[in-house]
Design a protein around this motif. Structure first.
Motif, PDB file in Angstrom:
ATOM      1  N   GLU A  25       0.827  -1.203   0.000  1.00 41.14           N
ATOM      2  CA  GLU A  25       0.000   0.000   0.000  1.00 41.14           C
ATOM      3  C   GLU A  25       0.861   1.253   0.000  1.00 41.14           C
ATOM      4  O   GLU A  25       0.563   2.232  -0.687  1.00 41.14           O
ATOM      5  CB  GLU A  25      -0.931  -0.010   1.218  1.00 41.14           C
ATOM      6  CG  GLU A  25      -1.941   1.118   1.216  1.00 41.14           C
ATOM      7  CD  GLU A  25      -2.942   1.006   2.354  1.00 41.14           C
ATOM      8  OE1 GLU A  25      -3.755   1.929   2.501  1.00 41.14           O
ATOM      9  OE2 GLU A  25      -2.902   0.005   3.090  1.00 41.14           O
ATOM     10  N   GLU A  26       1.946   1.218   0.755  1.00 36.66           N
ATOM     11  CA  GLU A  26       2.846   2.372   0.841  1.00 36.66           C
ATOM     12  C   GLU A  26       3.556   2.627  -0.491  1.00 36.66           C
ATOM     13  O   GLU A  26       3.611   3.767  -0.961  1.00 36.66           O
ATOM     14  CB  GLU A  26       3.885   2.123   1.947  1.00 36.66           C
ATOM     15  CG  GLU A  26       4.908   3.236   2.112  1.00 36.66           C
ATOM     16  CD  GLU A  26       4.357   4.512   2.721  1.00 36.66           C
ATOM     17  OE1 GLU A  26       5.082   5.520   2.736  1.00 36.66           O
ATOM     18  OE2 GLU A  26       3.202   4.500   3.187  1.00 36.66           O
ATOM     19  N   VAL A  28       2.643   1.654  -3.502  1.00 36.00           N
ATOM     20  CA  VAL A  28       1.676   2.051  -4.525  1.00 36.00           C
ATOM     21  C   VAL A  28       1.285   3.516  -4.346  1.00 36.00           C
ATOM     22  O   VAL A  28       1.136   4.257  -5.321  1.00 36.00           O
ATOM     23  CB  VAL A  28       0.419   1.149  -4.475  1.00 36.00           C
ATOM     24  CG1 VAL A  28      -0.723   1.772  -5.277  1.00 36.00           C
ATOM     25  CG2 VAL A  28       0.737  -0.227  -5.029  1.00 36.00           C
ATOM     26  N   THR A  29       1.136   3.937  -3.111  1.00 33.64           N
ATOM     27  CA  THR A  29       0.696   5.307  -2.814  1.00 33.64           C
ATOM     28  C   THR A  29       1.788   6.336  -3.075  1.00 33.64           C
ATOM     29  O   THR A  29       1.531   7.391  -3.663  1.00 33.64           O
ATOM     30  CB  THR A  29       0.235   5.420  -1.353  1.00 33.64           C
ATOM     31  OG1 THR A  29      -0.805   4.466  -1.106  1.00 33.64           O
ATOM     32  CG2 THR A  29      -0.288   6.823  -1.056  1.00 33.64           C
ATOM     33  N   TYR A  30       3.021   6.036  -2.657  1.00 32.62           N
ATOM     34  CA  TYR A  30       4.092   7.029  -2.715  1.00 32.62           C
ATOM     35  C   TYR A  30       5.236   6.678  -3.665  1.00 32.62           C
ATOM     36  O   TYR A  30       6.135   7.505  -3.873  1.00 32.62           O
ATOM     37  CB  TYR A  30       4.673   7.246  -1.312  1.00 32.62           C
ATOM     38  CG  TYR A  30       3.696   7.862  -0.339  1.00 32.62           C
ATOM     39  CD1 TYR A  30       3.439   9.228  -0.349  1.00 32.62           C
ATOM     40  CD2 TYR A  30       3.005   7.072   0.583  1.00 32.62           C
ATOM     41  CE1 TYR A  30       2.530   9.798   0.536  1.00 32.62           C
ATOM     42  CE2 TYR A  30       2.095   7.622   1.479  1.00 32.62           C
ATOM     43  CZ  TYR A  30       1.862   8.988   1.447  1.00 32.62           C
ATOM     44  OH  TYR A  30       0.959   9.547   2.330  1.00 32.62           O
ATOM     45  N   ALA A  35       8.205   6.388  -0.419  1.00 30.76           N
ATOM     46  CA  ALA A  35       7.768   5.493   0.665  1.00 30.76           C
ATOM     47  C   ALA A  35       8.692   5.615   1.871  1.00 30.76           C
ATOM     48  O   ALA A  35       9.880   5.930   1.741  1.00 30.76           O
ATOM     49  CB  ALA A  35       7.747   4.054   0.166  1.00 30.76           C
ATOM     50  N   ARG A  39       6.008   4.996   7.926  1.00 29.39           N
ATOM     51  CA  ARG A  39       4.597   4.851   7.556  1.00 29.39           C
ATOM     52  C   ARG A  39       4.220   3.379   7.359  1.00 29.39           C
ATOM     53  O   ARG A  39       3.096   2.978   7.646  1.00 29.39           O
ATOM     54  CB  ARG A  39       4.278   5.665   6.312  1.00 29.39           C
ATOM     55  CG  ARG A  39       4.080   7.157   6.561  1.00 29.39           C
ATOM     56  CD  ARG A  39       3.376   7.826   5.385  1.00 29.39           C
ATOM     57  NE  ARG A  39       4.150   7.674   4.152  1.00 29.39           N
ATOM     58  CZ  ARG A  39       5.014   8.585   3.710  1.00 29.39           C
ATOM     59  NH1 ARG A  39       5.216   9.702   4.395  1.00 29.39           N
ATOM     60  NH2 ARG A  39       5.671   8.394   2.581  1.00 29.39           N
ATOM     61  N   ARG A  43       1.195   1.556   9.150  1.00 29.43           N
ATOM     62  CA  ARG A  43       0.159   0.820   8.426  1.00 29.43           C
ATOM     63  C   ARG A  43       0.010  -0.603   8.977  1.00 29.43           C
ATOM     64  O   ARG A  43      -1.098  -1.137   9.059  1.00 29.43           O
ATOM     65  CB  ARG A  43       0.498   0.747   6.933  1.00 29.43           C
ATOM     66  CG  ARG A  43       0.436   2.071   6.177  1.00 29.43           C
ATOM     67  CD  ARG A  43       0.809   1.856   4.707  1.00 29.43           C
ATOM     68  NE  ARG A  43       0.958   3.096   3.970  1.00 29.43           N
ATOM     69  CZ  ARG A  43      -0.048   3.785   3.441  1.00 29.43           C
ATOM     70  NH1 ARG A  43      -1.278   3.347   3.572  1.00 29.43           N
ATOM     71  NH2 ARG A  43       0.183   4.908   2.769  1.00 29.43           N
ATOM     72  N   TYR A 106      -2.372  -4.345  -5.956  1.00 28.04           N
ATOM     73  CA  TYR A 106      -1.158  -3.628  -5.564  1.00 28.04           C
ATOM     74  C   TYR A 106       0.104  -4.321  -6.081  1.00 28.04           C
ATOM     75  O   TYR A 106       1.048  -3.664  -6.517  1.00 28.04           O
ATOM     76  CB  TYR A 106      -1.080  -3.480  -4.046  1.00 28.04           C
ATOM     77  CG  TYR A 106      -2.014  -2.442  -3.466  1.00 28.04           C
ATOM     78  CD1 TYR A 106      -2.709  -1.552  -4.286  1.00 28.04           C
ATOM     79  CD2 TYR A 106      -2.214  -2.334  -2.092  1.00 28.04           C
ATOM     80  CE1 TYR A 106      -3.568  -0.597  -3.756  1.00 28.04           C
ATOM     81  CE2 TYR A 106      -3.071  -1.381  -1.556  1.00 28.04           C
ATOM     82  CZ  TYR A 106      -3.745  -0.518  -2.387  1.00 28.04           C
ATOM     83  OH  TYR A 106      -4.594   0.428  -1.852  1.00 28.04           O
TER      84      TYR A 106
END
Length: 208
Positions: A25-26, A28-30, A35, A39, A43, A106
């Motif tokens: 998730e990290e 994919v998001t950043y 990343a 964080r 998570r 992801y």
């Protein structure tokens, strides 16, 4: 002693799976550069020190995550083998790939991002293990062609077509939802994808 090692191994496997899920998730998001281990720990709801117990740094975590994704694809989603007729093998492979896009998007996006950025981490894999795996699948498809079981298709392009069409629903999900005018894709939607892609690809191969 043996039991304690088994328990320790199970705990290690469970904890790494938890970290991998949070890391997906990290990343994919950043992206990789944006990343942060902090964080990822948040998570996963674990102390940051727990991550450093299993991984040296962010790069090590990213490398092991990619290796984990590839290992999963090459086992759980690998149905292309010579023990089945092409219709069965290809249909199962297409379904497995679509369902992977549904259940673990992801992983697909992280893999795609790695390749888009020139595969700095996966370059060695692409020139070694990947080529061995690919040659084995090309050989199977060529055998089907030689036996007259499918049309004279280019094995590489057939595989590229399956990969791109099935992973599209994970990598470009936002575009898919906009095109279909949906807020999300449901189980029936993915079944429709499986049906459509299977019919199109099998017919292209000359399979009823």
């Amino acid at each position: 002693m043996a039991n304690s090692k088994v328990v320790e191994g199970n705990i290690r496997q469970k904890n790494k799976a938890l970290i991998f899920d949070a890391a997906k998730e990290e990343f994919v998001t950043y992206g990789f550069k944006g990343a942060s281990i902090k964080r990822i720990a948040e998570r996963a709801a674990i102390p940051r020190s727990n991550i450093h117990y299993y991984f040296q740094d962010k790069t090590d975590l990213y490398q092991q995550l990619l290796s984990n994704i590839i290992a999963l694809w090459n086992t759980d989603y690998d149905t292309l083998n010579a023990n089945q007729p092409p219709k069965v093998a290809l249909s199962a492979y297409i379904r497995a790939k679509v369902m992977h896009s549904k259940n673990d998007p992801y992983s697909s996006r992280i893999f795609a991002s790695e390749l888009i950025h020139g595969a700095p981490i996966l370059n060695n894999y692409l020139n070694t293990d990947f080529k061995v795996w690919l040659k084995s699948k090309v050989a199977i498809i060529n055998t089907w062609v030689d036996q007259g079981l499918i049309n004279k298709v280019n094995p590489h392009h057939l595989l590229f077509l399956i990969w791109s069409s099935t992973q599209h629903y994970a990598d470009f999900n936002v575009q898919v939802l906009a095109a279909l005018e949906k807020n999300e894709m449901l189980d029936d939607d993915y079944e429709a994808v499986v049906t459509s892609l299977t019919e199109i690809i099998l017919k292209g191969c000359g399979i009823d």
